[in-house]
Design a protein around this motif. Sequence first.
Motif, PDB file in Angstrom:
ATOM      1  N   THR A   8      30.610  22.868  42.371  1.00  0.00           N
ATOM      2  CA  THR A   8      31.860  23.408  41.833  1.00  0.00           C
ATOM      3  C   THR A   8      31.624  24.114  40.503  1.00  0.00           C
ATOM      4  OG1 THR A   8      33.130  21.682  42.935  1.00  0.00           O
ATOM      5  CG2 THR A   8      34.197  22.789  41.086  1.00  0.00           C
ATOM      6  N   GLU A   9      30.844  23.508  39.625  1.00  0.00           N
ATOM      7  CA  GLU A   9      30.544  24.123  38.325  1.00  0.00           C
ATOM      8  C   GLU A   9      29.786  25.435  38.504  1.00  0.00           C
ATOM      9  OE1 GLU A   9      30.135  20.104  35.554  1.00  0.00           O
ATOM     10  OE2 GLU A   9      28.396  20.836  36.677  1.00  0.00           O
ATOM     11  N   THR A  10      28.885  25.481  39.472  1.00  0.00           N
ATOM     12  CA  THR A  10      28.118  26.700  39.735  1.00  0.00           C
ATOM     13  C   THR A  10      29.030  27.815  40.220  1.00  0.00           C
ATOM     14  OG1 THR A  10      26.145  25.406  40.235  1.00  0.00           O
ATOM     15  CG2 THR A  10      26.183  27.662  41.043  1.00  0.00           C
ATOM     16  N   VAL A  11      29.933  27.488  41.128  1.00  0.00           N
ATOM     17  CA  VAL A  11      30.888  28.491  41.625  1.00  0.00           C
ATOM     18  C   VAL A  11      31.762  28.981  40.476  1.00  0.00           C
ATOM     19  CG1 VAL A  11      32.895  28.872  43.128  1.00  0.00           C
ATOM     20  CG2 VAL A  11      30.859  27.685  44.020  1.00  0.00           C
ATOM     21  N   GLU A  12      32.259  28.063  39.648  1.00  0.00           N
ATOM     22  CA  GLU A  12      33.111  28.457  38.520  1.00  0.00           C
ATOM     23  C   GLU A  12      32.371  29.386  37.564  1.00  0.00           C
ATOM     24  OE1 GLU A  12      36.383  27.890  38.255  1.00  0.00           O
ATOM     25  OE2 GLU A  12      36.175  26.971  40.222  1.00  0.00           O
ATOM     26  N   LEU A  13      31.119  29.074  37.279  1.00  0.00           N
ATOM     27  CA  LEU A  13      30.329  29.908  36.379  1.00  0.00           C
ATOM     28  C   LEU A  13      30.089  31.293  36.993  1.00  0.00           C
ATOM     29  CD1 LEU A  13      28.941  29.901  33.628  1.00  0.00           C
ATOM     30  CD2 LEU A  13      26.896  28.990  34.751  1.00  0.00           C
ATOM     31  N   GLY A  14      29.836  31.336  38.285  1.00  0.00           N
ATOM     32  CA  GLY A  14      29.646  32.616  38.973  1.00  0.00           C
ATOM     33  C   GLY A  14      30.896  33.473  38.973  1.00  0.00           C
ATOM     34  N   VAL A  15      32.038  32.844  39.210  1.00  0.00           N
ATOM     35  CA  VAL A  15      33.311  33.577  39.182  1.00  0.00           C
ATOM     36  C   VAL A  15      33.566  34.112  37.777  1.00  0.00           C
ATOM     37  CG1 VAL A  15      35.827  33.365  39.404  1.00  0.00           C
ATOM     38  CG2 VAL A  15      34.330  32.365  41.152  1.00  0.00           C
ATOM     39  N   GLU A  16      33.289  33.301  36.774  1.00  0.00           N
ATOM     40  CA  GLU A  16      33.502  33.758  35.403  1.00  0.00           C
ATOM     41  C   GLU A  16      32.573  34.921  35.054  1.00  0.00           C
ATOM     42  OE1 GLU A  16      34.469  32.121  30.963  1.00  0.00           O
ATOM     43  OE2 GLU A  16      33.843  30.681  32.488  1.00  0.00           O
ATOM     44  N   LEU A  17      31.346  34.885  35.557  1.00  0.00           N
ATOM     45  CA  LEU A  17      30.435  36.010  35.342  1.00  0.00           C
ATOM     46  C   LEU A  17      31.020  37.278  35.963  1.00  0.00           C
ATOM     47  CD1 LEU A  17      27.703  37.121  34.365  1.00  0.00           C
ATOM     48  CD2 LEU A  17      26.735  36.404  36.556  1.00  0.00           C
ATOM     49  N   LEU A  18      31.565  37.173  37.175  1.00  0.00           N
ATOM     50  CA  LEU A  18      32.182  38.333  37.822  1.00  0.00           C
ATOM     51  C   LEU A  18      33.443  38.793  37.093  1.00  0.00           C
ATOM     52  CD1 LEU A  18      31.703  37.476  41.605  1.00  0.00           C
ATOM     53  CD2 LEU A  18      30.478  39.205  40.247  1.00  0.00           C
ATOM     54  N   GLU A  19      34.142  37.878  36.449  1.00  0.00           N
ATOM     55  CA  GLU A  19      35.320  38.251  35.660  1.00  0.00           C
ATOM     56  C   GLU A  19      34.931  39.148  34.485  1.00  0.00           C
ATOM     57  OE1 GLU A  19      38.565  34.675  36.040  1.00  0.00           O
ATOM     58  OE2 GLU A  19      36.914  34.385  34.633  1.00  0.00           O
ATOM     59  N   HIS A  20      33.680  39.076  34.081  1.00  0.00           N
ATOM     60  CA  HIS A  20      33.210  39.852  32.944  1.00  0.00           C
ATOM     61  C   HIS A  20      32.477  41.129  33.343  1.00  0.00           C
ATOM     62  CE1 HIS A  20      34.224  36.143  30.886  1.00  0.00           C
ATOM     63  NE2 HIS A  20      34.293  36.870  29.798  1.00  0.00           N
ATOM     64  N   VAL A  21      32.638  41.544  34.607  1.00  0.00           N
ATOM     65  CA  VAL A  21      32.079  42.830  35.034  1.00  0.00           C
ATOM     66  C   VAL A  21      32.867  43.919  34.329  1.00  0.00           C
ATOM     67  CG1 VAL A  21      31.831  44.402  36.990  1.00  0.00           C
ATOM     68  CG2 VAL A  21      31.261  41.994  37.267  1.00  0.00           C
ATOM     69  N   GLU A  22      32.158  44.750  33.593  1.00  0.00           N
ATOM     70  CA  GLU A  22      32.834  45.784  32.809  1.00  0.00           C
ATOM     71  C   GLU A  22      33.199  47.008  33.636  1.00  0.00           C
ATOM     72  OE1 GLU A  22      31.020  46.615  28.997  1.00  0.00           O
ATOM     73  OE2 GLU A  22      30.065  44.656  29.075  1.00  0.00           O
ATOM     74  N   ARG A  55      40.778  34.461  44.165  1.00  0.00           N
ATOM     75  CA  ARG A  55      41.481  34.351  42.878  1.00  0.00           C
ATOM     76  C   ARG A  55      41.904  35.693  42.299  1.00  0.00           C
ATOM     77  NH1 ARG A  55      37.497  29.951  40.069  1.00  0.00           N
ATOM     78  NH2 ARG A  55      37.497  28.532  41.833  1.00  0.00           N
ATOM     79  N   GLY A  56      41.633  36.762  43.019  1.00  0.00           N
ATOM     80  CA  GLY A  56      42.048  38.079  42.546  1.00  0.00           C
ATOM     81  C   GLY A  56      41.142  38.677  41.489  1.00  0.00           C
ATOM     82  N   VAL A  57      39.924  38.177  41.369  1.00  0.00           N
ATOM     83  CA  VAL A  57      38.981  38.706  40.385  1.00  0.00           C
ATOM     84  C   VAL A  57      38.333  39.972  40.907  1.00  0.00           C
ATOM     85  CG1 VAL A  57      36.805  38.219  39.169  1.00  0.00           C
ATOM     86  CG2 VAL A  57      38.543  36.437  39.393  1.00  0.00           C
ATOM     87  N   ILE A  58      37.985  39.976  42.202  1.00  0.00           N
ATOM     88  CA  ILE A  58      37.338  41.131  42.821  1.00  0.00           C
ATOM     89  C   ILE A  58      37.992  41.453  44.148  1.00  0.00           C
ATOM     90  CG2 ILE A  58      35.076  40.684  41.759  1.00  0.00           C
ATOM     91  CD1 ILE A  58      34.219  39.622  44.633  1.00  0.00           C
ATOM     92  N   ASP A  59      37.677  42.635  44.635  1.00  0.00           N
ATOM     93  CA  ASP A  59      38.010  43.089  45.980  1.00  0.00           C
ATOM     94  C   ASP A  59      36.704  43.545  46.591  1.00  0.00           C
ATOM     95  OD1 ASP A  59      40.320  43.159  47.443  1.00  0.00           O
ATOM     96  OD2 ASP A  59      41.176  44.842  46.347  1.00  0.00           O
ATOM     97  N   ARG A  60      36.406  43.130  47.799  1.00  0.00           N
ATOM     98  CA  ARG A  60      35.197  43.596  48.482  1.00  0.00           C
ATOM     99  C   ARG A  60      35.589  44.559  49.579  1.00  0.00           C
ATOM    100  NH1 ARG A  60      32.046  38.282  50.242  1.00  0.00           N
ATOM    101  NH2 ARG A  60      34.153  37.496  50.431  1.00  0.00           N
ATOM    102  N   GLU A  61      34.892  45.668  49.610  1.00  0.00           N
ATOM    103  CA  GLU A  61      35.104  46.643  50.671  1.00  0.00           C
ATOM    104  C   GLU A  61      33.742  47.175  51.074  1.00  0.00           C
ATOM    105  OE1 GLU A  61      37.118  50.953  51.055  1.00  0.00           O
ATOM    106  OE2 GLU A  61      38.375  49.387  50.184  1.00  0.00           O
ATOM    107  N   GLY A  62      33.269  46.728  52.217  1.00  0.00           N
ATOM    108  CA  GLY A  62      31.940  47.134  52.662  1.00  0.00           C
ATOM    109  C   GLY A  62      30.887  46.689  51.657  1.00  0.00           C
ATOM    110  N   ALA A  63      30.122  47.647  51.167  1.00  0.00           N
ATOM    111  CA  ALA A  63      29.040  47.343  50.220  1.00  0.00           C
ATOM    112  C   ALA A  63      29.458  47.597  48.781  1.00  0.00           C
ATOM    113  CB  ALA A  63      27.807  48.159  50.575  1.00  0.00           C
ATOM    114  N   THR A  64      30.764  47.537  48.510  1.00  0.00           N
ATOM    115  CA  THR A  64      31.279  47.790  47.164  1.00  0.00           C
ATOM    116  C   THR A  64      32.144  46.622  46.702  1.00  0.00           C
ATOM    117  OG1 THR A  64      31.313  50.168  47.596  1.00  0.00           O
ATOM    118  CG2 THR A  64      32.625  49.397  45.750  1.00  0.00           C
ATOM    119  N   VAL A  65      31.978  46.273  45.439  1.00  0.00           N
ATOM    120  CA  VAL A  65      32.810  45.247  44.805  1.00  0.00           C
ATOM    121  C   VAL A  65      33.634  45.946  43.737  1.00  0.00           C
ATOM    122  CG1 VAL A  65      32.783  43.174  43.360  1.00  0.00           C
ATOM    123  CG2 VAL A  65      31.168  43.388  45.258  1.00  0.00           C
TER     124      VAL A  65
END
Length: 124
Positions: A8-22, A55-65
Motif C-alpha cells: 500500500t505504501e509503495t502504491v501511494e508513493l508511486g501515485v504521488e510521484l505521478l501527481e508531480h508530473v510536470e 483517483r483522477g491523477v492521470i488518464d491513459r490512452e494507448g501509449a500516452t499518459v
Amino acid sequence: MPTDRTRTETVELGVELLEHVEDDELPLAEAMDRIEAVTTSPTLARDILDAAEDRGVIDREGATVRTRRGGSFVRFDSQVLTREGEFSCRRCGTGITTGHFVRFGTGELGPFGSSCVRKVLGRE
C-alpha cells in the motif's frame, strides 16, 4: 533495491510521484521509467497506474499518459534532500557518495544520483 515499504505504501508513493508530473502528457514508457524508481515489480507498477487513474491523477490512452490535475512540480530547495554516505542510485544502480532523496507526503524516495533525480522528476 530492498525496501521495507508495504504494498500500500509503495502504491501511494508511486501515485504521488505521478501527481508531480510536470508535463501535460508523456509516453507510457517514460511514465513507467519514473514508476520503476518506486518499484520494479510489474504488478505493483500496474497497481500504481490503476490507482492513479482511479483517483483522477492521470488518464491513459494507448501509449500516452495525460495528467488530469496539471501536475505540481517538486521543489528542489525544499523537497529534495541530500545526504552523504555510501549509496547505490535507486534508478541506475551506480555507487554514489551524495544521495538525493525526494520527500513526498507519503514517504521518501531515493537515493538517486544528481542526474537520475532530475530524470525521475522529469527535469531532463
